[in-house]
Design a protein around this motif. Structure first.
Motif, PDB file in Angstrom:
ATOM      1  N   GLN A  73       6.369   2.017 -10.778  1.00 23.11           N
ATOM      2  CA  GLN A  73       5.635   3.460  -9.855  1.00 23.11           C
ATOM      3  C   GLN A  73       4.701   2.350  -9.291  1.00 23.11           C
ATOM      4  O   GLN A  73       4.245   2.870  -8.142  1.00 23.11           O
ATOM      5  CB  GLN A  73       5.353   4.193 -10.761  1.00 23.11           C
ATOM      6  CG  GLN A  73       6.553   5.064 -11.354  1.00 23.11           C
ATOM      7  CD  GLN A  73       5.936   6.104 -12.418  1.00 23.11           C
ATOM      8  OE1 GLN A  73       4.689   6.263 -12.463  1.00 23.11           O
ATOM      9  NE2 GLN A  73       6.658   6.304 -13.388  1.00 23.11           N
ATOM     10  N   LEU A  74       3.738   1.432 -10.007  1.00 20.26           N
ATOM     11  CA  LEU A  74       2.442   1.005  -9.427  1.00 20.26           C
ATOM     12  C   LEU A  74       2.853  -0.134  -8.313  1.00 20.26           C
ATOM     13  O   LEU A  74       1.964  -0.446  -7.609  1.00 20.26           O
ATOM     14  CB  LEU A  74       1.629   0.397 -10.491  1.00 20.26           C
ATOM     15  CG  LEU A  74       1.203   1.364 -11.546  1.00 20.26           C
ATOM     16  CD1 LEU A  74       0.605   0.730 -12.737  1.00 20.26           C
ATOM     17  CD2 LEU A  74       0.192   2.253 -10.774  1.00 20.26           C
ATOM     18  N   LEU A  75       3.975  -0.288  -8.148  1.00 18.38           N
ATOM     19  CA  LEU A  75       4.493  -1.497  -7.168  1.00 18.38           C
ATOM     20  C   LEU A  75       4.791  -0.525  -5.845  1.00 18.38           C
ATOM     21  O   LEU A  75       4.830  -1.432  -4.679  1.00 18.38           O
ATOM     22  CB  LEU A  75       5.882  -2.180  -7.554  1.00 18.38           C
ATOM     23  CG  LEU A  75       5.576  -3.234  -8.729  1.00 18.38           C
ATOM     24  CD1 LEU A  75       6.893  -3.723  -8.911  1.00 18.38           C
ATOM     25  CD2 LEU A  75       4.646  -4.138  -8.292  1.00 18.38           C
ATOM     26  N   ARG A  76       4.714   0.597  -5.669  1.00 16.82           N
ATOM     27  CA  ARG A  76       5.297   1.486  -4.569  1.00 16.82           C
ATOM     28  C   ARG A  76       3.891   1.298  -3.556  1.00 16.82           C
ATOM     29  O   ARG A  76       2.829   1.226  -3.661  1.00 16.82           O
ATOM     30  CB  ARG A  76       5.462   2.981  -4.894  1.00 16.82           C
ATOM     31  CG  ARG A  76       6.570   3.181  -5.964  1.00 16.82           C
ATOM     32  CD  ARG A  76       6.670   4.666  -5.978  1.00 16.82           C
ATOM     33  NE  ARG A  76       7.667   5.038  -7.154  1.00 16.82           N
ATOM     34  CZ  ARG A  76       7.961   6.059  -7.581  1.00 16.82           C
ATOM     35  NH1 ARG A  76       7.427   7.295  -6.943  1.00 16.82           N
ATOM     36  NH2 ARG A  76       9.143   6.381  -8.461  1.00 16.82           N
ATOM     37  N   VAL A  77       4.624   1.267  -2.232  1.00 15.82           N
ATOM     38  CA  VAL A  77       3.805   1.346  -0.951  1.00 15.82           C
ATOM     39  C   VAL A  77       4.383   2.545  -0.038  1.00 15.82           C
ATOM     40  O   VAL A  77       5.827   2.613  -0.129  1.00 15.82           O
ATOM     41  CB  VAL A  77       3.780   0.163  -0.430  1.00 15.82           C
ATOM     42  CG1 VAL A  77       2.880  -0.998  -1.212  1.00 15.82           C
ATOM     43  CG2 VAL A  77       5.086  -0.630  -0.072  1.00 15.82           C
ATOM     44  N   PRO A  78       3.573   3.150   0.765  1.00 17.87           N
ATOM     45  CA  PRO A  78       2.398   2.935   0.955  1.00 17.87           C
ATOM     46  C   PRO A  78       1.490   3.671   0.260  1.00 17.87           C
ATOM     47  O   PRO A  78       2.116   4.764  -0.380  1.00 17.87           O
ATOM     48  CB  PRO A  78       1.987   3.160   2.524  1.00 17.87           C
ATOM     49  CG  PRO A  78       2.919   4.386   2.586  1.00 17.87           C
ATOM     50  CD  PRO A  78       4.079   3.975   1.894  1.00 17.87           C
ATOM     51  N   GLU A  79       0.294   3.607   0.004  1.00 22.20           N
ATOM     52  CA  GLU A  79      -0.618   4.254  -0.912  1.00 22.20           C
ATOM     53  C   GLU A  79      -0.650   5.763  -0.502  1.00 22.20           C
ATOM     54  O   GLU A  79      -0.556   6.504  -1.314  1.00 22.20           O
ATOM     55  CB  GLU A  79      -2.078   3.989  -0.926  1.00 22.20           C
ATOM     56  CG  GLU A  79      -2.955   4.336  -1.997  1.00 22.20           C
ATOM     57  CD  GLU A  79      -4.368   3.933  -1.922  1.00 22.20           C
ATOM     58  OE1 GLU A  79      -5.471   4.585  -2.765  1.00 22.20           O
ATOM     59  OE2 GLU A  79      -4.568   2.962  -1.407  1.00 22.20           O
ATOM     60  N   THR A 244       7.154  -7.339  -0.913  1.00 17.13           N
ATOM     61  CA  THR A 244       6.011  -7.499  -0.336  1.00 17.13           C
ATOM     62  C   THR A 244       5.825  -7.756   1.246  1.00 17.13           C
ATOM     63  O   THR A 244       6.233  -8.864   1.621  1.00 17.13           O
ATOM     64  CB  THR A 244       4.995  -8.472  -1.484  1.00 17.13           C
ATOM     65  OG1 THR A 244       5.052  -8.095  -2.513  1.00 17.13           O
ATOM     66  CG2 THR A 244       3.562  -8.446  -0.546  1.00 17.13           C
ATOM     67  N   GLY A 245       5.294  -6.785   1.884  1.00 15.87           N
ATOM     68  CA  GLY A 245       4.914  -7.420   3.337  1.00 15.87           C
ATOM     69  C   GLY A 245       6.027  -6.381   4.089  1.00 15.87           C
ATOM     70  O   GLY A 245       6.009  -6.479   5.376  1.00 15.87           O
ATOM     71  N   LEU A 246       6.945  -5.674   3.757  1.00 19.10           N
ATOM     72  CA  LEU A 246       8.060  -5.091   4.318  1.00 19.10           C
ATOM     73  C   LEU A 246       7.335  -3.944   5.244  1.00 19.10           C
ATOM     74  O   LEU A 246       7.568  -3.780   6.361  1.00 19.10           O
ATOM     75  CB  LEU A 246       9.083  -4.355   3.374  1.00 19.10           C
ATOM     76  CG  LEU A 246      10.376  -5.244   2.935  1.00 19.10           C
ATOM     77  CD1 LEU A 246      11.349  -4.451   2.416  1.00 19.10           C
ATOM     78  CD2 LEU A 246      10.933  -6.098   4.304  1.00 19.10           C
ATOM     79  N   ASP A 247       6.213  -3.370   4.803  1.00 17.34           N
ATOM     80  CA  ASP A 247       5.727  -2.471   5.589  1.00 17.34           C
ATOM     81  C   ASP A 247       5.113  -2.710   6.927  1.00 17.34           C
ATOM     82  O   ASP A 247       5.020  -2.418   8.003  1.00 17.34           O
ATOM     83  CB  ASP A 247       4.304  -1.589   4.559  1.00 17.34           C
ATOM     84  CG  ASP A 247       3.814  -2.820   3.994  1.00 17.34           C
ATOM     85  OD1 ASP A 247       3.887  -3.853   3.847  1.00 17.34           O
ATOM     86  OD2 ASP A 247       2.358  -2.085   3.460  1.00 17.34           O
ATOM     87  N   ALA A 248       4.082  -4.001   6.556  1.00 21.79           N
ATOM     88  CA  ALA A 248       3.824  -4.776   7.858  1.00 21.79           C
ATOM     89  C   ALA A 248       4.926  -5.114   8.948  1.00 21.79           C
ATOM     90  O   ALA A 248       4.587  -4.911   9.948  1.00 21.79           O
ATOM     91  CB  ALA A 248       3.078  -5.971   7.410  1.00 21.79           C
ATOM     92  N   GLY A 256       8.616   1.991  14.110  1.00 19.32           N
ATOM     93  CA  GLY A 256       8.701   3.204  12.970  1.00 19.32           C
ATOM     94  C   GLY A 256       7.585   2.860  11.977  1.00 19.32           C
ATOM     95  O   GLY A 256       6.732   1.955  12.056  1.00 19.32           O
ATOM     96  N   ARG A 257       7.244   3.674  10.999  1.00 20.47           N
ATOM     97  CA  ARG A 257       6.204   3.447   9.916  1.00 20.47           C
ATOM     98  C   ARG A 257       6.794   3.567   8.568  1.00 20.47           C
ATOM     99  O   ARG A 257       7.704   4.687   8.577  1.00 20.47           O
ATOM    100  CB  ARG A 257       4.926   4.440  10.240  1.00 20.47           C
ATOM    101  CG  ARG A 257       5.375   5.931  10.075  1.00 20.47           C
ATOM    102  CD  ARG A 257       4.291   6.745  10.539  1.00 20.47           C
ATOM    103  NE  ARG A 257       4.590   7.981  10.794  1.00 20.47           N
ATOM    104  CZ  ARG A 257       5.081   8.705  11.668  1.00 20.47           C
ATOM    105  NH1 ARG A 257       5.657   7.934  12.617  1.00 20.47           N
ATOM    106  NH2 ARG A 257       5.641  10.046  11.601  1.00 20.47           N
TER     107      ARG A 257
END
Length: 279
Positions: A73-79, A244-248, A256-257
């Motif tokens: 759970q703590l790996l999830r993004v975005p905050e 890591t970095g997929l959101d960016a 999209g976001r």
């Protein structure tokens, strides 16, 4: 209780309509049991609801449950997520395939059976639906081309992990462009040499008006895509290198976001494994 089952009707129904094996539609549901109810919820879902409320239904031909322990759970993004508030909410995920062309038929059954289960006190109330939506299949992207399991095998193949990704756009036209970018450029590049065997891409559909009241109406029907990443390794072992970095990257595309990127591992049916590691 009446034993009348209208058996003669089944022969008529079997003789008509689509009956392929492709996952034309999916039910994806992420649920949070209320604190103190983790064991009871898990036993209800494993022992009763997974079957009576899902797999016993017509045209729902494959299913699998997944769990996110606290470290996952703590790996999830975005905050700040439009899906889960807080983003760690929703420690169980269930995924089901529905035969292409049978969505309307299935929905008639699922609404009726869930109303019956509720009347018979077979619906567990101490839980919150964080993200529950039926979806239509848009695309599947494979790492290895024609080799390996197909998407209709994905919920039966013993994958070691699953990542759910939800992306929102501002307009339906932007979602069309996002889908094309994902299918032809973004996903093939990320899958090459990765532990992800395949990614399925779905778009959400509206729930019927007579759905159960504890399930909220689906948002983003015209502007959202839901991706399921099927992993051959534990997501903890590949998260930093591959997720890591997929959101960016989504933001940089201008299409999209990212609203949710959440890893899970499969449950072990008939057991309470991982229940003591949810909090």
């Amino acid at each position: 209780m009446s034993e009348e089952t209208r058996s003669e009707t089944y022969a008529e129904l079997a003789a008509v309509g689509p009956y392929g094996v492709r996952p034309g539609h999916a039910l994806i549901t992420m649920v949070e049991p209320h604190p103190g109810h983790e064991y009871a919820y898990n036993r209800w879902y494993e022992d009763d609801h997974y079957y009576a409320g899902a797999m016993a239904m017509p045209w729902m031909y494959a299913g699998r449950r997944w769990v996110a322990t606290r470290d996952l759970q703590l790996l999830r993004v975005p905050e700040k997520s439009a899906i889960a508030q807080p983003v760690t909410a929703g420690c169980y995920l269930s995924t089901y395939w529905i035969t292409a062309g049978r969505y309307d038929d299935h929905m008639k059954w699922t609404v009726a059976i869930n109303q019956r289960l509720n009347r018979d006190a077979r619906v567990y109330q101490d839980r919150t639906h964080v993200f529950t939506a039926f979806h239509d299949h848009e695309a599947t992207v494979y790492r290895d081309g024609a080799a390996g399991p197909r998407d209709h095998h994905a919920l039966d193949h013993p994958y070691a992990g699953l990542v759910i990704q939800v992306i929102d756009t501002d307009t339906p036209e932007q979602r069309t462009a996002l889908l094309e970018w994902l299918r032809t450029r973004h996903l093939p590049r990320l899958l090459a040499g990765s532990p992800t065997a395949l990614v399925t891409v779905f778009r959400p559909t509206l729930l019927p008006g007579d759905r159960m009241t504890y399930v909220k109406q689906v948002e983003g029907v015209d502007t959202r895509l839901t991706l399921l990443w099927f992993l051959e390794s534990d997501p903890r072992d590949c998260w930093e290198d591959h997720f890591t970095g997929l959101d960016a990257r989504i933001t940089a595309s201008g299409l999209g976001r990212l609203e949710l990127l959440a890893p899970f591992v499969p449950t072990v049916p008939g057991t309470d494994r991982y229940v003591d590691r949810l909090r």
